[in-house]
Design a protein around this motif. Structure first.
Motif, mmCIF file in Angstrom:
data_model
loop_
_atom_site.group_PDB
_atom_site.id
_atom_site.type_symbol
_atom_site.label_atom_id
_atom_site.label_comp_id
_atom_site.label_asym_id
_atom_site.label_seq_id
_atom_site.Cartn_x
_atom_site.Cartn_y
_atom_site.Cartn_z
ATOM 1 N N LEU A 1 0.840 -1.181 0.000
ATOM 2 C CA LEU A 1 0.000 0.000 0.000
ATOM 3 C C LEU A 1 0.879 1.236 0.000
ATOM 4 O O LEU A 1 1.933 1.247 0.634
ATOM 5 N N SER A 2 0.426 2.269 -0.706
ATOM 6 C CA SER A 2 1.169 3.527 -0.754
ATOM 7 C C SER A 2 0.278 4.675 -0.324
ATOM 8 O O SER A 2 -0.938 4.653 -0.545
ATOM 9 N N CYS A 3 0.891 5.673 0.267
ATOM 10 C CA CYS A 3 0.172 6.867 0.700
ATOM 11 C C CYS A 3 1.036 8.078 0.356
ATOM 12 O O CYS A 3 2.156 8.207 0.868
ATOM 13 N N THR A 4 0.516 8.942 -0.478
ATOM 14 C CA THR A 4 1.241 10.137 -0.881
ATOM 15 C C THR A 4 0.653 11.353 -0.198
ATOM 16 O O THR A 4 -0.569 11.525 -0.167
ATOM 17 N N THR A 5 1.522 12.184 0.346
ATOM 18 C CA THR A 5 1.101 13.386 1.056
ATOM 19 C C THR A 5 1.117 14.577 0.110
ATOM 20 O O THR A 5 2.109 14.812 -0.589
ATOM 21 N N LEU A 6 0.033 15.339 0.107
ATOM 22 C CA LEU A 6 -0.076 16.536 -0.711
ATOM 23 C C LEU A 6 -0.348 17.733 0.178
ATOM 24 O O LEU A 6 -1.061 17.623 1.170
ATOM 25 N N GLY A 7 0.229 18.868 -0.163
ATOM 26 C CA GLY A 7 -0.074 20.097 0.545
ATOM 27 C C GLY A 7 0.923 20.482 1.606
ATOM 28 O O GLY A 7 0.914 21.619 2.085
ATOM 29 N N ARG A 8 1.767 19.553 1.978
ATOM 30 C CA ARG A 8 2.756 19.848 3.015
ATOM 31 C C ARG A 8 3.840 18.786 2.927
ATOM 32 O O ARG A 8 3.524 17.601 2.798
ATOM 33 N N PRO A 9 5.106 19.169 2.994
ATOM 34 C CA PRO A 9 6.160 18.152 2.959
ATOM 35 C C PRO A 9 5.986 17.148 4.085
ATOM 36 O O PRO A 9 5.759 17.513 5.245
ATOM 37 N N SER A 10 6.081 15.895 3.757
ATOM 38 C CA SER A 10 5.801 14.853 4.741
ATOM 39 C C SER A 10 6.896 14.690 5.773
ATOM 40 O O SER A 10 6.687 14.016 6.787
ATOM 41 N N MET A 11 8.046 15.318 5.554
ATOM 42 C CA MET A 11 9.164 15.077 6.461
ATOM 43 C C MET A 11 8.902 15.581 7.871
ATOM 44 O O MET A 11 9.555 15.169 8.816
ATOM 45 N N SER A 12 7.912 16.481 8.039
ATOM 46 C CA SER A 12 7.590 16.990 9.373
ATOM 47 C C SER A 12 6.432 16.243 10.025
ATOM 48 O O SER A 12 5.981 16.615 11.109
ATOM 49 N N LEU A 13 5.955 15.205 9.383
ATOM 50 C CA LEU A 13 4.764 14.496 9.836
ATOM 51 C C LEU A 13 5.077 13.086 10.309
ATOM 52 O O LEU A 13 5.863 12.380 9.684
ATOM 53 N N ASP A 14 4.453 12.700 11.421
ATOM 54 C CA ASP A 14 4.397 11.289 11.782
ATOM 55 C C ASP A 14 3.301 10.654 10.935
ATOM 56 O O ASP A 14 2.236 11.241 10.745
ATOM 57 N N MET A 15 3.550 9.456 10.442
ATOM 58 C CA MET A 15 2.588 8.790 9.568
ATOM 59 C C MET A 15 2.167 7.457 10.169
ATOM 60 O O MET A 15 2.983 6.755 10.779
ATOM 61 N N GLY A 16 0.908 7.125 9.956
ATOM 62 C CA GLY A 16 0.409 5.859 10.483
ATOM 63 C C GLY A 16 -0.501 5.161 9.502
ATOM 64 O O GLY A 16 -1.075 5.788 8.599
ATOM 65 N N TRP A 17 -0.607 3.862 9.671
ATOM 66 C CA TRP A 17 -1.583 3.057 8.924
ATOM 67 C C TRP A 17 -2.545 2.431 9.937
ATOM 68 O O TRP A 17 -2.114 1.797 10.909
ATOM 69 N N PHE A 18 -3.821 2.644 9.683
ATOM 70 C CA PHE A 18 -4.883 2.051 10.480
ATOM 71 C C PHE A 18 -5.656 1.082 9.587
ATOM 72 O O PHE A 18 -5.577 1.150 8.360
ATOM 73 N N ARG A 19 -6.430 0.222 10.224
ATOM 74 C CA ARG A 19 -7.349 -0.605 9.448
ATOM 75 C C ARG A 19 -8.635 -0.819 10.238
ATOM 76 O O ARG A 19 -8.649 -0.755 11.465
ATOM 77 N N ARG A 20 -9.702 -1.032 9.485
ATOM 78 C CA ARG A 20 -10.997 -1.345 10.084
ATOM 79 C C ARG A 20 -11.524 -2.594 9.408
ATOM 80 O O ARG A 20 -11.889 -2.561 8.234
ATOM 81 N N ALA A 21 -11.551 -3.678 10.168
ATOM 82 C CA ALA A 21 -12.099 -4.934 9.651
ATOM 83 C C ALA A 21 -13.607 -4.926 9.792
ATOM 84 O O ALA A 21 -14.154 -4.170 10.608
ATOM 85 N N PRO A 22 -14.308 -5.739 9.020
ATOM 86 C CA PRO A 22 -15.775 -5.779 9.100
ATOM 87 C C PRO A 22 -16.250 -6.029 10.536
ATOM 88 O O PRO A 22 -15.810 -6.966 11.191
ATOM 89 N N GLY A 23 -17.118 -5.158 11.021
ATOM 90 C CA GLY A 23 -17.688 -5.319 12.343
ATOM 91 C C GLY A 23 -16.772 -4.952 13.496
ATOM 92 O O GLY A 23 -17.118 -5.179 14.655
ATOM 93 N N GLN A 24 -15.601 -4.383 13.175
ATOM 94 C CA GLN A 24 -14.655 -4.052 14.235
ATOM 95 C C GLN A 24 -14.309 -2.569 14.206
ATOM 96 O O GLN A 24 -14.623 -1.862 13.261
#
Length: 119
Positions: free
Chosen positions: A20-43
């Motif tokens: 999976l890829s995530c591209t940041t727009l509008g602000r350089p990503s170097m100053s940001l902490d980044m995370g991946w979340f997920r939501r499984a069915p019913g959870q």
């Protein structure tokens, strides 16, 4: 304003791999902490991986540790989540999120991308 664009979701067989890829727009990503979340069915939504703004610190939930790898490329403002040895229980909508490294809570979210692992 920060916008996050995710890509790379889809269907994969159990034991397979996906990135999976995530591209940041509008602000350089170097100053940001980044995370991946997920939501499984019913959870609820679950934080599964994160990487600090400098890339020196990473986090993995026990359910994905050893199978998922998070990385970031500040040249392209892209954060990737590599999935290997996929399991049916990895089936979920995956969300990219970002926050200033001084903030406690994630402030910006992607639209989500579906990952389906077939058995």
């Amino acid at each position: 304003q920060v916008q996050l664009e995710e890509s790379g979701g889809g269907m994969v067989q159990a034991g397979g791999s996906l990135t999976l890829s995530c591209t940041t727009l509008g602000r350089p990503s170097m100053s940001l902490d980044m995370g991946w979340f997920r939501r499984a069915p019913g959870q609820g939504r679950e934080l599964i991986s994160a990487i600090s703004w400098g890339g020196l610190s990473t986090f993995y939930a026990p359910s994905v540790d050893g199978r998922f790898t998070i990385s970031r490329d500040t040249d392209t403002d892209t954060v990737r989540l590599q999935i290997i040895s996929a399991k049916p229980e990895d089936t979920a909508v995956y969300y990219c999120a970002a926050k200033p490294h001084t903030a406690y809570a994630y402030e910006w979210w992607g639209q989500g991308t579906q990952v389906t692992v077939s058995s």
